[in-house]
Design a protein around this motif. Structure first.
Motif, PDB file in Angstrom:
ATOM      1  N   GLN A 255      14.127 111.501  59.165  1.00  0.00           N
ATOM      2  CA  GLN A 255      14.651 112.393  58.409  1.00  0.00           C
ATOM      3  C   GLN A 255      16.295 112.356  58.985  1.00  0.00           C
ATOM      4  O   GLN A 255      17.423 112.720  58.209  1.00  0.00           O
ATOM      5  CB  GLN A 255      14.091 113.883  58.680  1.00  0.00           C
ATOM      6  CG  GLN A 255      15.176 115.087  58.048  1.00  0.00           C
ATOM      7  CD  GLN A 255      15.001 115.050  56.740  1.00  0.00           C
ATOM      8  OE1 GLN A 255      13.990 114.709  55.836  1.00  0.00           O
ATOM      9  NE2 GLN A 255      15.992 115.206  55.900  1.00  0.00           N
ATOM     10  N   ARG A 256      16.341 112.185  60.337  1.00  0.00           N
ATOM     11  CA  ARG A 256      17.641 111.927  61.197  1.00  0.00           C
ATOM     12  C   ARG A 256      18.412 110.862  60.514  1.00  0.00           C
ATOM     13  O   ARG A 256      19.762 111.021  60.216  1.00  0.00           O
ATOM     14  CB  ARG A 256      17.491 111.612  62.445  1.00  0.00           C
ATOM     15  CG  ARG A 256      17.227 112.993  63.275  1.00  0.00           C
ATOM     16  CD  ARG A 256      17.994 114.186  63.259  1.00  0.00           C
ATOM     17  NE  ARG A 256      19.309 113.715  63.759  1.00  0.00           N
ATOM     18  CZ  ARG A 256      19.833 113.659  65.196  1.00  0.00           C
ATOM     19  NH1 ARG A 256      18.856 114.105  65.976  1.00  0.00           N
ATOM     20  NH2 ARG A 256      20.895 113.293  65.381  1.00  0.00           N
ATOM     21  N   ARG A 257      17.640 109.797  60.092  1.00  0.00           N
ATOM     22  CA  ARG A 257      18.509 108.649  59.435  1.00  0.00           C
ATOM     23  C   ARG A 257      18.752 109.086  58.185  1.00  0.00           C
ATOM     24  O   ARG A 257      20.070 108.711  57.795  1.00  0.00           O
ATOM     25  CB  ARG A 257      17.449 107.529  59.421  1.00  0.00           C
ATOM     26  CG  ARG A 257      18.008 106.176  58.605  1.00  0.00           C
ATOM     27  CD  ARG A 257      17.015 105.100  58.745  1.00  0.00           C
ATOM     28  NE  ARG A 257      17.474 103.911  58.015  1.00  0.00           N
ATOM     29  CZ  ARG A 257      16.920 102.945  57.644  1.00  0.00           C
ATOM     30  NH1 ARG A 257      15.500 102.979  57.974  1.00  0.00           N
ATOM     31  NH2 ARG A 257      17.598 101.893  57.039  1.00  0.00           N
ATOM     32  N   LYS A 258      18.193 109.880  57.304  1.00  0.00           N
ATOM     33  CA  LYS A 258      18.743 110.433  56.132  1.00  0.00           C
ATOM     34  C   LYS A 258      19.889 111.203  56.265  1.00  0.00           C
ATOM     35  O   LYS A 258      20.805 111.240  55.387  1.00  0.00           O
ATOM     36  CB  LYS A 258      17.433 111.091  55.458  1.00  0.00           C
ATOM     37  CG  LYS A 258      17.815 111.420  54.040  1.00  0.00           C
ATOM     38  CD  LYS A 258      16.554 112.194  53.557  1.00  0.00           C
ATOM     39  CE  LYS A 258      16.888 112.761  52.157  1.00  0.00           C
ATOM     40  NZ  LYS A 258      15.764 113.356  51.615  1.00  0.00           N
ATOM     41  N   ASP A 259      19.876 112.121  57.179  1.00  0.00           N
ATOM     42  CA  ASP A 259      21.129 112.991  57.217  1.00  0.00           C
ATOM     43  C   ASP A 259      22.021 112.699  58.455  1.00  0.00           C
ATOM     44  O   ASP A 259      22.892 113.540  58.909  1.00  0.00           O
ATOM     45  CB  ASP A 259      20.508 114.442  57.956  1.00  0.00           C
ATOM     46  CG  ASP A 259      19.350 114.929  56.729  1.00  0.00           C
ATOM     47  OD1 ASP A 259      19.273 114.590  55.662  1.00  0.00           O
ATOM     48  OD2 ASP A 259      18.313 115.600  57.337  1.00  0.00           O
ATOM     49  N   TYR A 260      21.964 111.380  58.803  1.00  0.00           N
ATOM     50  CA  TYR A 260      23.043 110.802  59.722  1.00  0.00           C
ATOM     51  C   TYR A 260      24.449 111.244  59.610  1.00  0.00           C
ATOM     52  O   TYR A 260      24.756 111.910  60.572  1.00  0.00           O
ATOM     53  CB  TYR A 260      22.727 109.441  59.984  1.00  0.00           C
ATOM     54  CG  TYR A 260      23.634 108.709  61.199  1.00  0.00           C
ATOM     55  CD1 TYR A 260      23.141 108.796  62.383  1.00  0.00           C
ATOM     56  CD2 TYR A 260      24.835 108.164  60.892  1.00  0.00           C
ATOM     57  CE1 TYR A 260      23.712 108.353  63.620  1.00  0.00           C
ATOM     58  CE2 TYR A 260      25.531 107.404  61.914  1.00  0.00           C
ATOM     59  CZ  TYR A 260      24.919 107.810  63.275  1.00  0.00           C
ATOM     60  OH  TYR A 260      25.602 107.145  64.386  1.00  0.00           O
ATOM     61  N   TRP A 261      24.941 110.877  58.532  1.00  0.00           N
ATOM     62  CA  TRP A 261      26.566 111.295  58.267  1.00  0.00           C
ATOM     63  C   TRP A 261      26.933 112.646  58.029  1.00  0.00           C
ATOM     64  O   TRP A 261      27.863 112.977  58.570  1.00  0.00           O
ATOM     65  CB  TRP A 261      26.971 110.195  57.303  1.00  0.00           C
ATOM     66  CG  TRP A 261      27.014 108.777  57.536  1.00  0.00           C
ATOM     67  CD1 TRP A 261      26.187 107.834  56.776  1.00  0.00           C
ATOM     68  CD2 TRP A 261      27.602 108.166  58.653  1.00  0.00           C
ATOM     69  NE1 TRP A 261      26.551 106.666  57.250  1.00  0.00           N
ATOM     70  CE2 TRP A 261      27.241 106.707  58.509  1.00  0.00           C
ATOM     71  CE3 TRP A 261      28.647 108.508  59.383  1.00  0.00           C
ATOM     72  CZ2 TRP A 261      27.793 105.700  59.360  1.00  0.00           C
ATOM     73  CZ3 TRP A 261      29.162 107.543  60.364  1.00  0.00           C
ATOM     74  CH2 TRP A 261      28.732 106.265  60.166  1.00  0.00           C
ATOM     75  N   GLU A 266      28.993 117.969  60.442  1.00  0.00           N
ATOM     76  CA  GLU A 266      28.462 119.270  60.770  1.00  0.00           C
ATOM     77  C   GLU A 266      28.472 119.663  62.149  1.00  0.00           C
ATOM     78  O   GLU A 266      28.538 120.468  62.644  1.00  0.00           O
ATOM     79  CB  GLU A 266      27.216 119.734  60.140  1.00  0.00           C
ATOM     80  CG  GLU A 266      27.454 119.614  58.431  1.00  0.00           C
ATOM     81  CD  GLU A 266      26.126 119.962  57.800  1.00  0.00           C
ATOM     82  OE1 GLU A 266      25.229 120.501  58.646  1.00  0.00           O
ATOM     83  OE2 GLU A 266      26.246 120.023  56.653  1.00  0.00           O
ATOM     84  N   PHE A 267      27.916 118.555  62.986  1.00  0.00           N
ATOM     85  CA  PHE A 267      27.533 118.853  64.263  1.00  0.00           C
ATOM     86  C   PHE A 267      28.164 117.500  65.217  1.00  0.00           C
ATOM     87  O   PHE A 267      27.544 116.765  65.921  1.00  0.00           O
ATOM     88  CB  PHE A 267      26.317 118.981  64.763  1.00  0.00           C
ATOM     89  CG  PHE A 267      25.497 119.935  63.789  1.00  0.00           C
ATOM     90  CD1 PHE A 267      25.786 121.330  63.940  1.00  0.00           C
ATOM     91  CD2 PHE A 267      24.616 119.453  62.653  1.00  0.00           C
ATOM     92  CE1 PHE A 267      25.053 122.214  63.201  1.00  0.00           C
ATOM     93  CE2 PHE A 267      24.097 120.299  61.922  1.00  0.00           C
ATOM     94  CZ  PHE A 267      24.201 121.643  62.023  1.00  0.00           C
ATOM     95  N   PRO A 268      29.663 117.198  65.239  1.00  0.00           N
ATOM     96  CA  PRO A 268      30.081 116.015  66.016  1.00  0.00           C
ATOM     97  C   PRO A 268      29.685 116.148  67.361  1.00  0.00           C
ATOM     98  O   PRO A 268      29.345 115.084  67.947  1.00  0.00           O
ATOM     99  CB  PRO A 268      31.574 116.336  65.716  1.00  0.00           C
ATOM    100  CG  PRO A 268      31.816 117.695  65.321  1.00  0.00           C
ATOM    101  CD  PRO A 268      30.610 118.370  64.587  1.00  0.00           C
TER     102      PRO A 268
END
Length: 340
Positions: A255-261, A266-268
């Motif tokens: 899931q992290r890979r899917k939401d990576y960018w 949102e959370f730099p």
């Protein structure tokens, strides 16, 4: 949820006087099945399955995120050797700083061994079933003796106890890091030998409970007062594809890979910190895989599976006109102790 053996005192006899007179470390309260433990009842997300006449509470699993103690010991040991080699090993050879050597090297090594002992070859899951129809509790028992002293499998088996012989205690343990400490609460269940013999013959634990009074009242209300396992509007929980409800590290990474960018936008700062800590996470992930590979699967006897039956579904809830499975929206709410 990572689970470790927490070192509770489970020796002697289970009576109020005996436990209090012996000043059992960490003991805060012994609950009475006849009295409410709190003004509210809540399973706090620990309810992992609902059956016709039984509930399953998640007692912890090392498969999902276990191995952090072993990883901390390993990282600390490597760091101590690397950093202390130049500044401390030469003086130690000359007979100085020996006490510092014990602290600097032996401490992380001890943490590593503790993690190795408790986290490897542990049960893959430790659910606790409360069967109010048969007045039984089904739980997982793990032996203490390792095959190779500190390493290797132990005996893992499912056990049954009469609810009438089970006592519940609230315990607190201190934990944390070198910069902060926190107190965690655990519900310790003691199994007595018989109705006339209070000798403790076994025990099991529901660890890391945020609101222990409300959790105990949920269990007590279900077993003693006929309280429905689900509150009004609540749906029955379902387990994941591996049969374990809760966090799974591999699925989380996908899931992290899917939401990576999107996470970078949102959370730099969070993303930056996580990338800086990536080497530490890699060590933890590798250790976790060993925890998963060595985890022992619990085999539940057929008589327990037959007693539990099939988990309920939304179809079962829709025809539950007596509201024994889910509280009716217009009834007195046992979860809140008030009428809607």
């Amino acid at each position: 949820m990572a689970l470790m053996v927490l070192g509770f005192n489970t020796s002697g006899i289970s009576t109020d006087d005996a436990r209090q007179e012996n000043l059992v470390a960490g003991l805060i309260e012994r609950y009475d099945k006849r009295l409410p433990g709190s003004g509210q009842a809540s399973h706090q997300g620990r309810l992992s399955e609902v059956y016709r006449e039984a509930i399953e509470l998640n007692g912890g699993s090392l498969v999902s995120a276990g191995g952090w103690v072993t990883a901390i010991g390993l990282i600390g040991g490597v760091a101590s050797v690397s950093i202390g080699h130049e500044h401390f090993f030469d003086p130690i050879r000359n007979g100085r700083y020996f006490s510092f050597f014990l602290f600097q090297i032996a401490t992380p090594f001890a943490v590593f061994l503790i993690g190795l002992y408790f986290e490897m070859f542990s049960p893959s899951e430790m659910p606790i079933y409360f069967d109010r129809l048969r007045r039984k509790v089904y739980y997982v028992h793990q032996g203490k003796r390792k095959r190779f002293l500190l390493f290797g499998p132990t005996t893992v088996e499912a056990r049954t106890a009469d609810w009438s012989l089970v006592d519940c205690e609230l315990h607190a343990k201190m934990g944390g890091s070198t910069t902060s400490f926190r107190r965690t609460f655990h519900l310790l269940f003691l199994v007595r030998a018989s109705a006339t013999d209070p000798t403790i013959v076994d025990s099991f634990v529901l660890p890391s409970v945020e609101f222990p009074g409300a959790m105990w009242e949920y269990i007590r209300g279900y077993m003693e007062a006929g309280m429905p396992p689900l509150k009004a509007g609540e749906v029955s929980p379902t387990k994941g594809p591996q049969g374990i409800k809760g966090f799974d590290m591999v699925e989380a990474l996908k899931q992290r890979r899917k939401d990576y960018w999107r996470d970078w936008k949102e959370f730099p700062w969070t993303q930056l910190w996580q990338h800086l800590a990536l080497p530490l996470f890699v060590v933890f992930f590798v250790v976790n895989r060993f925890v998963v590979w060595t985890a022992q699967t619990v085999t539940w006897p057929k008589e327990i599976e037959d007693a539990l039956g099939a988990p309920i579904t939304e179809a079962d809830l829709s025809v539950d006109t007596r509201h024994t499975l889910r509280v009716a929206a217009t009834d007195e709410d046992p979860y809140e102790g008030r009428r809607r």
